[in-house]
Each structure stands twice: as structure tokens, then as C-alpha cells.
Design a protein around this motif. Structure first.
Motif, PDB file in Angstrom:
ATOM      1  N   ASN A 378      36.435  19.503  52.690  1.00 53.59           N
ATOM      2  CA  ASN A 378      35.138  19.392  53.377  1.00 53.59           C
ATOM      3  C   ASN A 378      35.012  18.088  54.168  1.00 53.59           C
ATOM      4  O   ASN A 378      33.948  17.466  54.205  1.00 53.59           O
ATOM      5  N   VAL A 379      36.118  17.672  54.785  1.00 53.30           N
ATOM      6  CA  VAL A 379      36.102  16.489  55.648  1.00 53.30           C
ATOM      7  C   VAL A 379      35.820  16.932  57.075  1.00 53.30           C
ATOM      8  O   VAL A 379      36.500  17.813  57.607  1.00 53.30           O
ATOM      9  N   ARG A 380      34.804  16.346  57.684  1.00 55.55           N
ATOM     10  CA  ARG A 380      34.460  16.622  59.080  1.00 55.55           C
ATOM     11  C   ARG A 380      34.991  15.479  59.943  1.00 55.55           C
ATOM     12  O   ARG A 380      34.602  14.323  59.764  1.00 55.55           O
ATOM     13  N   LEU A 381      35.846  15.824  60.870  1.00 54.05           N
ATOM     14  CA  LEU A 381      36.511  14.825  61.702  1.00 54.05           C
ATOM     15  C   LEU A 381      35.723  14.590  62.989  1.00 54.05           C
ATOM     16  O   LEU A 381      35.302  15.545  63.659  1.00 54.05           O
ATOM     17  N   ILE A 382      35.534  13.312  63.331  1.00 55.19           N
ATOM     18  CA  ILE A 382      34.867  12.915  64.577  1.00 55.19           C
ATOM     19  C   ILE A 382      35.880  12.122  65.399  1.00 55.19           C
ATOM     20  O   ILE A 382      36.437  11.127  64.921  1.00 55.19           O
ATOM     21  N   VAL A 383      36.116  12.567  66.632  1.00 58.18           N
ATOM     22  CA  VAL A 383      37.137  11.968  67.490  1.00 58.18           C
ATOM     23  C   VAL A 383      36.561  11.823  68.898  1.00 58.18           C
ATOM     24  O   VAL A 383      35.880  12.736  69.377  1.00 58.18           O
ATOM     25  N   PRO A 384      36.790  10.698  69.581  1.00 65.55           N
ATOM     26  CA  PRO A 384      36.345  10.603  70.975  1.00 65.55           C
ATOM     27  C   PRO A 384      36.807  11.813  71.787  1.00 65.55           C
ATOM     28  O   PRO A 384      37.937  12.282  71.638  1.00 65.55           O
ATOM     29  N   LYS A 385      35.931  12.295  72.621  1.00 63.60           N
ATOM     30  CA  LYS A 385      36.142  13.566  73.324  1.00 63.60           C
ATOM     31  C   LYS A 385      37.489  13.645  74.028  1.00 63.60           C
ATOM     32  O   LYS A 385      38.148  14.694  74.032  1.00 63.60           O
ATOM     33  N   THR A 386      37.936  12.551  74.615  1.00 57.34           N
ATOM     34  CA  THR A 386      39.169  12.567  75.399  1.00 57.34           C
ATOM     35  C   THR A 386      40.397  12.895  74.563  1.00 57.34           C
ATOM     36  O   THR A 386      41.415  13.339  75.097  1.00 57.34           O
ATOM     37  N   TYR A 387      40.326  12.710  73.224  1.00 56.85           N
ATOM     38  CA  TYR A 387      41.481  12.947  72.362  1.00 56.85           C
ATOM     39  C   TYR A 387      41.536  14.363  71.791  1.00 56.85           C
ATOM     40  O   TYR A 387      42.577  14.781  71.279  1.00 56.85           O
ATOM     41  N   ILE A 388      40.446  15.089  71.835  1.00 54.95           N
ATOM     42  CA  ILE A 388      40.386  16.372  71.126  1.00 54.95           C
ATOM     43  C   ILE A 388      41.410  17.369  71.661  1.00 54.95           C
ATOM     44  O   ILE A 388      41.987  18.157  70.904  1.00 54.95           O
ATOM     45  N   ALA A 389      41.678  17.330  72.959  1.00 53.97           N
ATOM     46  CA  ALA A 389      42.642  18.270  73.548  1.00 53.97           C
ATOM     47  C   ALA A 389      44.053  18.069  73.004  1.00 53.97           C
ATOM     48  O   ALA A 389      44.910  18.949  73.166  1.00 53.97           O
ATOM     49  N   SER A 390      44.325  16.940  72.346  1.00 51.58           N
ATOM     50  CA  SER A 390      45.649  16.684  71.783  1.00 51.58           C
ATOM     51  C   SER A 390      45.832  17.339  70.415  1.00 51.58           C
ATOM     52  O   SER A 390      46.947  17.360  69.887  1.00 51.58           O
ATOM     53  N   TYR A 391      44.757  17.860  69.833  1.00 50.36           N
ATOM     54  CA  TYR A 391      44.829  18.499  68.519  1.00 50.36           C
ATOM     55  C   TYR A 391      45.231  19.971  68.667  1.00 50.36           C
ATOM     56  O   TYR A 391      45.072  20.563  69.743  1.00 50.36           O
ATOM     57  N   PRO A 392      45.750  20.584  67.592  1.00 51.22           N
ATOM     58  CA  PRO A 392      46.070  22.018  67.653  1.00 51.22           C
ATOM     59  C   PRO A 392      44.858  22.824  68.109  1.00 51.22           C
ATOM     60  O   PRO A 392      43.734  22.588  67.662  1.00 51.22           O
ATOM     61  N   LYS A 393      45.096  23.785  68.977  1.00 43.85           N
ATOM     62  CA  LYS A 393      44.014  24.507  69.644  1.00 43.85           C
ATOM     63  C   LYS A 393      43.042  25.150  68.667  1.00 43.85           C
ATOM     64  O   LYS A 393      41.820  25.110  68.862  1.00 43.85           O
TER      65      LYS A 393
END
Length: 415
Positions: A378-393
Motif C-alpha cells: 500500500n505504498v503510493r509513489l509520488i514522482v515529478p511528472k517529467t519522470y513518470i514516462a520512464s516507468y513501466p507503462k
């Protein structure tokens, strides 16, 4: 053990050549020092083959062009260059650097069948590549938070400084001239070379924000685009650190040392300072973003077992009020990298054990396995928007931007 620590310190500070059986992080540090520069990035999901995209290989930031190509007359056409790359465990590949003008992309391709270093588990690992000869390169995959953090701390880099060429002196090409001029003027005023101490972390963080705002004059982004503003503040603050270190220590280093103890005293002081500043810098800039958005919160509140979460919304008093429902509060942890260190946050707030565990990070990607384990806990990850596209789709919709989190806090955890 003392001999090993001594060797590692000398490698990190001087770039002494390594032995083949030394730690891979020390090898990467030494090679960067020896060659003078390296291309550095966190491997994205696409780099590791997780997205199913048709483009294979490692995507390289365009600023790394000088490391991959020498002279290209016409960058309007596809350019290719064949090179030899030596990887860990003495793996060697004949690979190709390719420039795709239609997409303005640089890629490293052709690793051969059974290549062991671009697997799904290595999404989020730190990739370091240095040029060792005309057509020869050395590459390293630093997996895990400790390895990545140690490399970044050595060259005083933040994740915002990556996907480009990093110079051995810890410099990058991420500063604009007006920013560099403003930083230089302020550091000169500190007179660090005359023995004055470093300013405290809050002062440095505040000055970084002032410089970024003075140069770019976009304070409205604090509320309209807090994701971008957070990355920009961090980028400028790390540049400030580098300038301050140069001002305080460069003269002593260039002048040489009478004995090894004198050298180690400065080396260890630098390394310890970098380690402690990295976390505080991130927390300071997050706090500034939260205050600019008029959020109620408190930092470093003591919870069960004398744990200290980074941020509690709306306050420590609310957290310790037994009549307050847990679902009306939020606990937020901050970690610059979190490929495997995210588990540390699970027990920071006993009252919130059945609530989401919020984690903000600058980690530009992570493996499916780690993301699945986060979801299970139940961990909710917060990442600057510019990095999200680098995560698995398939995981991107579960990752929150800074702006989305701020709006959620306003609606759910304020008095």
C-alpha cells in the motif's frame, strides 16, 4: 576493513585505477575520474525492455552527443557509429550509436543475444558509460540505492543533473549562464576559501530558490506546475553545493598535502557533507513547495518507537490526537532514490498502518518487481511528472504527480 575504506576513499577522490575485484561503484567512480567525464542516467523501463516499444537499446540524452559522436556534418540524416563497450564481468559488445533525426534521439543498440545487463529487474539502476579510447567505452550498471547514491554523492549530482555528460569535477551542462553568474556572486560573498563555514542547509536551499526565481521569474509555477519547480530547485541547489565546495577546498587540493592523514581529513569531510546534504536538500525544497501551496503540515514529528516521518499533514498534534481519524491525515516520506530503500517507510507511523504510505522520490524508474511489492504494501509513489514516462507503462496510472498529491492533501488532510 580500515584498508578497504582507505582505498575506497582514495578512489573516489582521486580516480586511482581500480583492481578487477573491486566494488563496481568504485570502478565507475574511478573510470569517470580517469577519463574526465561520463554519460550517466537511471535506466528507464523502455531501456530495460519493459514497455514493449519497438525501439530497442538505451535512449541517450541529446546533450551527450560529444561523447558518442565526434564530427557529424549533417545531423539531418541518420548517423551510426560502431564501438566496443566493455561491461561488468568482462562482457564485451560490439554496439552501435545511432542518431535518429526524425525523433531527435540518440540510442545505444546491438548488445547481442543473452546480454545480461538490460533485464526488467534493472529498470531504475544507474547506468554509467565513459569513453576509454577512440572507439572504446566502459559501461557500468549500478543497481540498488546505496550504489547509485554513492556515485551521485561522489560527484555531487542530483537525479535532475542526469541523462547528459557529467564531468569528473562534478559539473554538468545543466546550468544557464545567468544562473552560474548568480551562484558565483553569492559563493564569492561567503568567502569560504578564507575559512568561513558552509551555510546551513536551509540557507542554501532558500538561496537556490531565490536564484532560480530571479533568473526565470516564474513564481506562478509553484502552484501551477509544482512538479517542474521542485526539479528546478533541486538542480540549482546541487549546483550551489558544487560551487561552494570548489571555493572552500580547491586551493587546498591543488596545493597538495604533507601527509595522507591531511588528505583523508578533507576527503572524508567532503563525502560526509555530501551524504548529509542530499537528503536535507530534497526535504527543504519539498517543504517550500508545500508552503507555497498553503498546506498545513509539520516536519520530523516523533511517532511510535521514536520514528520521525518527514512530513505529517496537517500536524503532529493531529497525529497524536486519539480522536482524530487516521483517514483524515497523511504521512509523507521523502527519498531521493528508492529502488530498494522504500521499505524503510513502512513502520514510520503506527497509527497509519491501514492507510496508504506516501513516498515522494526523484527516482526516474523502477522494476516491475519493486513496484508490485510497493503496491502490495500500500505504498503510493509520488514522482515529478517529467519522470513518470520512464516507468513501466502499466504502472504509470498508479504513480502520482506532485500537483495531484497537493490537491489530494487539500481535500483530505487539512484542518
Amino acid at each position: 576493513m580500515a584498508r578497504a575504506r582507505l582505498y575506497c576513499t582514495i578512489v573516489r577522490m582521486t580516480g586511482t585505477l581500480y583492481k578487477d575485484d573491486e566494488d563496481p561503484t568504485d570502478k565507475a567512480i574511478a573510470e569517470t575520474r580517469r577519463t574526465g567525464s561520463a554519460f550517466v542516467k537511471f535506466l528507464s523501463a523502455n531501456d530495460a525492455g519493459l514497455t514493449g516499444g519497438h525501439q530497442a537499446g538505451i535512449l541517450v540524452g541529446r546533450r551527450a552527443w560529444p561523447l558518442l559522436f565526434d564530427d557529424i556534418d549533417d545531423i539531418g540524416s541518420i548517423a551510426k557509429r560502431e564501438v566496443t563497450i566493455r561491461w561488468p564481468e568482462n562482457v564485451e559488445t560490439t554496439s552501435t550509436f545511432t542518431w535518429y533525426p526524425s525523433k531527435k534521439e540518440l540510442r545505444i543498440t546491438r548488445f547481442g543475444r543473452g546480454f545480461p545487463f538490460l533485464t526488467p529487474e534493472q529498470a531504475g539502476a544507474l547506468f554509467v558509460m565513459a569513453r576509454t579510447g577512440k572507439d572504446d567505452y566502459r559501461a557500468f550498471i549500478l543497481d540498488g540505492d546505496d550504489a547509485a547514491d554513492r556515485y551521485l554523492e561522489t560527484f555531487q549530482l542530483s537525479p535532475a543533473d542526469l541523462n547528459q555528460i557529467v564531468l569528473a569535477q562534478g559539473q554538468t551542462h545543466s546550468l544557464e549562464q545567468d544562473e552560474a553568474d548568480a551562484i558565483g556572486c553569492w559563493v564569492d560573498e561567503l568567502r569560504l576559501g578564507e575559512g568561513n563555514p558552509f551555510p546551513d542547509s536551509e540557507t542554501v536551499s532558500r538561496k537556490a530558490r531565490e536564484i532560480q526565481e530571479a533568473v526565470h521569474n516564474h513564481s506562478e509555477q509553484l502552484t501551477r506546475d509544482p512538479d517542474r519547480k521542485l526539479v528546478e530547485f533541486i538542480r540549482v541547489e546541487y549546483a550551489l553545493f558544487r560551487y561552494m565546495e570548489q571555493a572552500k577546498y580547491l586551493f587546498s587540493i591543488q596545493g597538495g598535502f604533507d601527509d595522507l592523514d591531511s588528505f583523508l581529513k578533507i576527503a572524508l569531510s567532503l563525502l560526509n557533507s555530501r551524504k548529509s546534504r542530499a537528503g536535507r536538500s530534497f526535504e527543504n525544497q519539498i517543504g517550500a513547495i508545500l508552503r507555497a501551496n498553503d498546506l498545513q503540515f509539520e516536519e520530523q514529528v516523533i511517532t511510535e518507537g521514536r520514528k520521525k516521518p518527514d512530513f505529517i499533514f496537517p500536524s503532529g498534534a493531529a497525529y497524536h490526537d486519539p480522536a482524530r481519524k487516521p483517514e483524515t491525515m497523511i504521512v509523507l516520506a521523502a527519498k531521493t532514490t528508492c529502488k530498494d530503500r522504500w521499505r524503510q517507510i513502512l513502520s514510520e507511523a503506527g497509527r497509519m498502518k491501514d492507510q496508504p504510505k506516501w513516498l515522494i522520490t526523484l527516482q526516474p524508474s523502477n522494476s516491475k518487481q519493486q513496484l508490485e511489492e510497493m503496491k502490495a504494501d500500500n505504498v503510493r509513489l509520488i514522482v515529478p511528472k517529467t519522470y513518470i514516462a520512464s516507468y513501466p507503462k502499466e504502472y504509470r496510472s498508479d504513480i502520482w504527480t506532485v500537483k495531484r498529491f497537493i490537491e489530494y492533501v487539500k481535500d483530505n488532510a487539512q484542518d
